[in-house]
Structure formats: C-alpha cells, structure tokens
Write a protein that holds these residues in place. Structure first.
Motif, mmCIF file in Angstrom:
data_model
loop_
_atom_site.group_PDB
_atom_site.id
_atom_site.type_symbol
_atom_site.label_atom_id
_atom_site.label_comp_id
_atom_site.label_asym_id
_atom_site.label_seq_id
_atom_site.Cartn_x
_atom_site.Cartn_y
_atom_site.Cartn_z
ATOM 1 N N PHE A 20 0.798 -1.229 0.000
ATOM 2 C CA PHE A 20 0.000 0.000 0.000
ATOM 3 C C PHE A 20 0.832 1.282 0.000
ATOM 4 O O PHE A 20 0.270 2.376 0.077
ATOM 5 C CB PHE A 20 -0.942 0.014 1.217
ATOM 6 N N ALA A 21 2.144 1.183 -0.088
ATOM 7 C CA ALA A 21 3.008 2.371 0.019
ATOM 8 C C ALA A 21 2.685 3.407 -1.053
ATOM 9 O O ALA A 21 2.549 4.608 -0.761
ATOM 10 C CB ALA A 21 4.470 1.962 -0.058
ATOM 11 N N GLU A 22 2.554 2.960 -2.286
ATOM 12 C CA GLU A 22 2.298 3.884 -3.386
ATOM 13 C C GLU A 22 0.930 4.552 -3.237
ATOM 14 O O GLU A 22 0.787 5.763 -3.439
ATOM 15 C CB GLU A 22 2.370 3.097 -4.700
ATOM 16 N N LYS A 23 -0.057 3.752 -2.873
ATOM 17 C CA LYS A 23 -1.419 4.274 -2.716
ATOM 18 C C LYS A 23 -1.493 5.272 -1.564
ATOM 19 O O LYS A 23 -2.128 6.320 -1.674
ATOM 20 C CB LYS A 23 -2.385 3.110 -2.468
ATOM 21 N N ARG A 24 -0.807 4.945 -0.451
ATOM 22 C CA ARG A 24 -0.780 5.855 0.701
ATOM 23 C C ARG A 24 -0.137 7.188 0.325
ATOM 24 O O ARG A 24 -0.626 8.257 0.696
ATOM 25 C CB ARG A 24 -0.007 5.237 1.860
ATOM 26 N N ALA A 25 0.959 7.132 -0.423
ATOM 27 C CA ALA A 25 1.653 8.358 -0.823
ATOM 28 C C ALA A 25 0.766 9.224 -1.711
ATOM 29 O O ALA A 25 0.717 10.456 -1.555
ATOM 30 C CB ALA A 25 2.950 8.009 -1.539
ATOM 31 N N LEU A 27 -2.574 9.250 -1.820
ATOM 32 C CA LEU A 27 -3.684 9.798 -1.028
ATOM 33 C C LEU A 27 -3.214 10.932 -0.119
ATOM 34 O O LEU A 27 -3.926 11.920 0.066
ATOM 35 C CB LEU A 27 -4.344 8.695 -0.196
ATOM 36 N N LYS A 28 -2.013 10.788 0.439
ATOM 37 C CA LYS A 28 -1.481 11.860 1.289
ATOM 38 C C LYS A 28 -1.212 13.117 0.477
ATOM 39 O O LYS A 28 -1.509 14.230 0.915
ATOM 40 C CB LYS A 28 -0.187 11.403 1.965
ATOM 41 N N ALA A 29 -0.650 12.941 -0.721
ATOM 42 C CA ALA A 29 -0.358 14.094 -1.580
ATOM 43 C C ALA A 29 -1.645 14.798 -1.997
ATOM 44 O O ALA A 29 -1.682 16.028 -2.095
ATOM 45 C CB ALA A 29 0.418 13.640 -2.809
ATOM 46 N N ALA A 30 -2.700 14.028 -2.225
ATOM 47 C CA ALA A 30 -3.984 14.613 -2.618
ATOM 48 C C ALA A 30 -4.725 15.201 -1.429
ATOM 49 O O ALA A 30 -5.659 15.983 -1.600
ATOM 50 C CB ALA A 30 -4.847 13.550 -3.297
ATOM 51 N N GLY A 31 -4.324 14.824 -0.227
ATOM 52 C CA GLY A 31 -4.995 15.329 0.971
ATOM 53 C C GLY A 31 -6.317 14.623 1.251
ATOM 54 O O GLY A 31 -7.165 15.157 1.968
ATOM 55 N N ASP A 32 -6.487 13.443 0.693
ATOM 56 C CA ASP A 32 -7.726 12.674 0.880
ATOM 57 C C ASP A 32 -7.587 11.795 2.121
ATOM 58 O O ASP A 32 -7.320 10.600 2.046
ATOM 59 C CB ASP A 32 -7.990 11.818 -0.364
ATOM 60 N N PHE A 33 -7.801 12.395 3.280
ATOM 61 C CA PHE A 33 -7.589 11.690 4.539
ATOM 62 C C PHE A 33 -8.713 10.716 4.873
ATOM 63 O O PHE A 33 -8.507 9.785 5.637
ATOM 64 C CB PHE A 33 -7.368 12.693 5.673
ATOM 65 N N GLU A 34 -9.890 10.916 4.297
ATOM 66 C CA GLU A 34 -10.988 9.974 4.522
ATOM 67 C C GLU A 34 -10.689 8.642 3.846
ATOM 68 O O GLU A 34 -10.904 7.582 4.427
ATOM 69 C CB GLU A 34 -12.305 10.557 4.016
ATOM 70 N N ALA A 35 -10.184 8.679 2.627
ATOM 71 C CA ALA A 35 -9.815 7.445 1.914
ATOM 72 C C ALA A 35 -8.597 6.805 2.578
ATOM 73 O O ALA A 35 -8.492 5.576 2.643
ATOM 74 C CB ALA A 35 -9.519 7.740 0.452
ATOM 75 N N LEU A 36 -7.706 7.626 3.084
ATOM 76 C CA LEU A 36 -6.517 7.125 3.769
ATOM 77 C C LEU A 36 -6.913 6.379 5.037
ATOM 78 O O LEU A 36 -6.310 5.369 5.395
ATOM 79 C CB LEU A 36 -5.593 8.299 4.111
ATOM 80 N N ASP A 37 -7.964 6.871 5.677
ATOM 81 C CA ASP A 37 -8.454 6.254 6.913
ATOM 82 C C ASP A 37 -9.096 4.889 6.653
ATOM 83 O O ASP A 37 -9.154 4.047 7.550
ATOM 84 C CB ASP A 37 -9.459 7.187 7.575
ATOM 85 N N LYS A 38 -9.545 4.656 5.424
ATOM 86 C CA LYS A 38 -10.204 3.393 5.086
ATOM 87 C C LYS A 38 -9.213 2.280 4.740
ATOM 88 O O LYS A 38 -9.615 1.126 4.620
ATOM 89 C CB LYS A 38 -11.182 3.603 3.940
ATOM 90 N N LEU A 39 -7.953 2.620 4.583
ATOM 91 C CA LEU A 39 -6.943 1.590 4.318
ATOM 92 C C LEU A 39 -6.722 0.751 5.576
ATOM 93 O O LEU A 39 -7.029 1.197 6.682
ATOM 94 C CB LEU A 39 -5.612 2.249 3.913
ATOM 95 N N PRO A 40 -6.198 -0.459 5.434
ATOM 96 C CA PRO A 40 -5.942 -1.297 6.621
ATOM 97 C C PRO A 40 -4.950 -0.625 7.574
ATOM 98 O O PRO A 40 -4.036 0.069 7.139
ATOM 99 C CB PRO A 40 -5.329 -2.569 6.040
ATOM 100 N N LYS A 41 -5.137 -0.846 8.868
ATOM 101 C CA LYS A 41 -4.249 -0.237 9.860
ATOM 102 C C LYS A 41 -2.820 -0.704 9.690
ATOM 103 O O LYS A 41 -1.882 0.067 9.852
ATOM 104 C CB LYS A 41 -4.716 -0.585 11.274
ATOM 105 N N ASN A 42 -2.637 -1.980 9.355
ATOM 106 C CA ASN A 42 -1.292 -2.524 9.225
ATOM 107 C C ASN A 42 -0.567 -2.043 7.971
ATOM 108 O O ASN A 42 0.593 -2.375 7.757
ATOM 109 C CB ASN A 42 -1.323 -4.047 9.254
ATOM 110 N N ALA A 43 -1.230 -1.251 7.145
ATOM 111 C CA ALA A 43 -0.586 -0.695 5.960
ATOM 112 C C ALA A 43 0.247 0.533 6.316
ATOM 113 O O ALA A 43 0.999 1.031 5.488
ATOM 114 C CB ALA A 43 -1.627 -0.334 4.909
ATOM 115 N N SER A 44 0.123 0.999 7.540
ATOM 116 C CA SER A 44 0.878 2.171 7.975
ATOM 117 C C SER A 44 2.290 1.769 8.405
ATOM 118 O O SER A 44 2.466 0.853 9.210
ATOM 119 C CB SER A 44 0.168 2.833 9.152
#
Length: 89
Positions: A20-25, A27-44
């Motif tokens: 999930f590294a690429e997807k997280r990056a 979403l963070k760049a876009a500022g979409d924190f709601e979608a970021l919150d829906k990712l699995p916890k262990n992806a952090s």
C-alpha cells in the motif's frame, strides 16, 4: 527468541506496508484523509518495529547489521561479520 507468531505478524505487516506504500503516498499528496483512513491499519509504516533477523528480538537492535546486540556479539566473535573485530587498546 520471539514466538514464531510474532515474527510472522511482523512479516505480514512488512508485506502490507510495501503493497500500500504507493497508494498511501498518492492519497497523502492529494490530501484525501478519509480514503486514507479506510486503508488497513497494518498498511501504515508506523506500525512496523525493528526486529533481529535471526531471533526476532525487538530490543537492542543495531540498524547497520539488522541484528540484536546479543546475536551481533556472537557473530562478531565468531568472525561471521566481515570487517568487525573486538576493540582493544
């Protein structure tokens, strides 16, 4: 030595972080924190913990060798780590 279940859990987290590294990056760049919150916890990546590659020990970790201090000492004294020798002066 750590329990095998703890070591397996850590490896599972490492795979998930890499997946999930690429997807997280993005979403963070876009500022979409709601979608970021829906990712699995262990992806952090914050949930990862440095562990010894041989024993799985979480404390006394030496980053340069990816070993715990106990295994580092044993391997260094056995001559299994190139370029490492006991200091004497």
């Amino acid at each position: 030595m750590s329990r095998n279940s703890i070591i397996a859990r850590q490896k599972k987290r490492e795979k998930m972080v890499a997946k999930f590294a690429e997807k997280r990056a993005a979403l963070k760049a876009a500022g979409d924190f709601e979608a970021l919150d829906k990712l699995p916890k262990n992806a952090s990546p914050v949930r990862l913990h440095n562990r010894c590659q041989i024993t799985g020990r979480p404390k006394g970790y030496i980053r340069q060798f990816a070993l715990a201090r106990v295994m580092f000492r044993d391997m260094a004294l056995d001559g299994k780590l190139p370029g490492v020798k006991k200091a004497s002066w």
